[in-house]
Design a protein around this motif. Structure first.
Motif, PDB file in Angstrom:
ATOM      1  N   LEU A  22       0.837  -1.209   0.000  1.00 19.70           N
ATOM      2  CA  LEU A  22       0.000   0.000   0.000  1.00 19.70           C
ATOM      3  C   LEU A  22       0.868   1.253   0.000  1.00 19.70           C
ATOM      4  N   LEU A  23       1.955   1.235   0.787  1.00 15.37           N
ATOM      5  CA  LEU A  23       2.856   2.391   0.841  1.00 15.37           C
ATOM      6  C   LEU A  23       3.529   2.608  -0.510  1.00 15.37           C
ATOM      7  N   TYR A  24       3.955   1.527  -1.154  1.00 15.77           N
ATOM      8  CA  TYR A  24       4.582   1.620  -2.477  1.00 15.77           C
ATOM      9  C   TYR A  24       3.614   2.217  -3.494  1.00 15.77           C
ATOM     10  N   CYS A  25       2.383   1.740  -3.500  1.00 14.30           N
ATOM     11  CA  CYS A  25       1.375   2.277  -4.422  1.00 14.30           C
ATOM     12  C   CYS A  25       1.066   3.741  -4.122  1.00 14.30           C
ATOM     13  N   SER A  26       1.089   4.100  -2.858  1.00 15.50           N
ATOM     14  CA  SER A  26       0.824   5.502  -2.479  1.00 15.50           C
ATOM     15  C   SER A  26       1.918   6.412  -2.996  1.00 15.50           C
ATOM     16  N   PHE A  27       3.182   6.019  -2.831  1.00 16.88           N
ATOM     17  CA  PHE A  27       4.297   6.821  -3.323  1.00 16.88           C
ATOM     18  C   PHE A  27       4.224   6.977  -4.842  1.00 16.88           C
ATOM     19  N   ILE A  30       1.579   9.442  -5.646  1.00 12.57           N
ATOM     20  CA  ILE A  30       1.983  10.833  -5.363  1.00 12.57           C
ATOM     21  C   ILE A  30       2.874  11.362  -6.473  1.00 12.57           C
ATOM     22  N   PHE A  31       3.839  10.515  -6.873  1.00 12.88           N
ATOM     23  CA  PHE A  31       4.723  10.951  -7.963  1.00 12.88           C
ATOM     24  C   PHE A  31       3.931  11.187  -9.245  1.00 12.88           C
ATOM     25  N   ALA A  32       3.013  10.297  -9.555  1.00  9.54           N
ATOM     26  CA  ALA A  32       2.210  10.454 -10.761  1.00  9.54           C
ATOM     27  C   ALA A  32       1.386  11.731 -10.695  1.00  9.54           C
ATOM     28  N   LEU A  33       0.821  12.045  -9.529  1.00 11.78           N
ATOM     29  CA  LEU A  33       0.023  13.266  -9.370  1.00 11.78           C
ATOM     30  C   LEU A  33       0.885  14.513  -9.549  1.00 11.78           C
ATOM     31  N   VAL A  34       2.094  14.529  -8.936  1.00 12.74           N
ATOM     32  CA  VAL A  34       3.001  15.691  -9.060  1.00 12.74           C
ATOM     33  C   VAL A  34       3.421  15.873 -10.515  1.00 12.74           C
ATOM     34  N   PHE A  35       3.776  14.781 -11.166  1.00 15.68           N
ATOM     35  CA  PHE A  35       4.178  14.883 -12.571  1.00 15.68           C
ATOM     36  C   PHE A  35       3.025  15.414 -13.418  1.00 15.68           C
ATOM     37  N   TYR A  36       1.818  14.979 -13.102  1.00 16.47           N
ATOM     38  CA  TYR A  36       0.654  15.420 -13.874  1.00 16.47           C
ATOM     39  C   TYR A  36       0.397  16.906 -13.657  1.00 16.47           C
ATOM     40  N   ALA A  49       8.158   2.867 -11.802  1.00 16.58           N
ATOM     41  CA  ALA A  49       7.444   1.941 -10.898  1.00 16.58           C
ATOM     42  C   ALA A  49       7.623   0.500 -11.348  1.00 16.58           C
ATOM     43  N   LEU A  50       7.572   0.279 -12.677  1.00 18.13           N
ATOM     44  CA  LEU A  50       7.758  -1.080 -13.187  1.00 18.13           C
ATOM     45  C   LEU A  50       9.178  -1.579 -12.959  1.00 18.13           C
TER      46      LEU A  50
END
Length: 348
Positions: A22-27, A30-36, A49-50
């Motif tokens: 869950l923590l990994y998916c959250s990070f 967050i990165f995806a949201l900031v980049f967006y 992530a992959l």
């Protein structure tokens, strides 16, 4: 104890790693949201992530394999932990060390309690064994005193006295039987019960039990229907005689008139049947008659039943690999069937 499956271990492992996942998916989110928000290529986050997942997969696989092996060790340890704590896997981390110290403390406390309980039980068994043997002396003395009393006189008062003596002799016989039941119970509970299996004529065994209760048959005016059985069984004579005695005792106790029949089942030459014309057994009591201490409706009405006799019978017959079944209806008597055709024991 069943072997733990890979699928079951996998589910448990993922459940334990759920916070990290869950923590990994959250990070990653967050990165995806900031980049967006900054109009940066989101594909870079997905690619990173992959890559991280690919790098983590062999590590997690190795960790899962270690987890699975530890689960197997612990599962197998459950079979022997009652004897020893040897084999506990090496603790990984402070938390596991604390758990193992807790298990060790509980194990030592359990050993202490078991040892104390064994000592107390041994003292209790020794006391009651001594008591049962000591009580036989006054019982035998009372029997001799009763036998030494006058056997016949002409006047009415002496006839009444003779009746009382017969009643006393019968009650003394019952006391002797209860003491014998205590001794057999103590012997049966012993880890070294003295079972000796040989081939015996079933007629001789039944006659021994019947002979012991002959006076009670006469006293209650109950007739006995018993003919030659012509059957040989592999059993322990002493214990089987005791079982038949207990069944006869119950039959005589709850039969006020009529007869007690002893014969072999028509369809099974090795099934001994003891049937009476007594008060029978309530249907709701039948499934529980072999429970320790269960007296049922008849026992509560009689107020003298201990609920131990049939329990002992089943225990003894089970250890001899024989079977016992009881059938009965209120007012229609009781039928006890003892299966003597199998002995699954190693003969020496």
């Amino acid at each position: 104890m069943h072997e733990i499956s890979l699928w079951s271990a996998g589910k448990q492992y993922l459940r334990g790693q759920s916070r990290g996942i869950l923590l990994y998916c959250s990070f990653a989110g967050i990165f995806a949201l900031v980049f967006y928000l900054y109009h940066l290529p989101v594909e870079a986050v997905l690619y990173a992530a992959l890559l991280c997942a690919a790098l983590a997969l062999p590590v997690q696989t190795a960790d899962f394999y270690s987890y699975y092996q530890r689960c197997r060790v612990l599962r197998n340890l459950q079979k022997q932990i009652i004897f020893s704590l040897e084999g506990l896997p090496e603790a990984k981390g402070l938390m596991e060390e604390e758990y193992q110290e807790l298990i060790t403390a509980l194990y030592r406390d359990k050993i202490r309690l078991v040892s104390r309980a064994d000592n107390e039980r041994r003292d209790l068994v020794d006391y009651y064994t001594l008591w049962a043997h000591q009580i036989k002396t006054p019982i035998a003395a009372m029997g001799l005193l009763l036998q030494s009393l006058p056997s016949a006189e002409d006047d009415g008062s002496t006839a009444q006295s003779m009746e009382q003596n017969r009643e006393l002799a019968m009650e003394l016989f019952k006391i002797e039987q209860y003491v014998e039941m205590v001794l057999q119970y103590l012997r049966l509970e012993s880890p070294s019960s003295d079972f000796v299996l040989k081939r015996y004529a079933l007629d001789d065994i039944v006659r021994q039990a019947v002979r012991k209760y002959a006076k009670m048959f006469i006293r209650k005016k109950i007739s006995l229907d018993f003919s030659q059985l012509n059957c040989e069984v592999l059993t322990d004579e002493k214990w089987l005689v005791f079982v038949i005695e207990q069944i006869l005792s119950n039959a005589l106790k709850y039969t006020n008139r009529g007869k007690i029949s002893i014969y072999l089942e028509r369809d099974d030459a090795k099934t001994l049947v003891i049937a009476d014309t007594g008060i029978g057994i309530a249907g709701e009591d039948l499934p529980r008659v072999f429970e320790k201490g269960f007296t049922g409706y008849n026992g509560r009405r009689d107020k003298k039943s201990t609920g131990i006799g049939l329990y002992l019978c089943q225990r003894i017959l089970t250890q001899l690999s024989h079977t016992i079944v009881i059938e009965g209806e209120p007012g229609k008597g009781t039928k006890v069937k003892i299966g003597l055709d199998r002995v699954d024991m190693v003969m020496e």
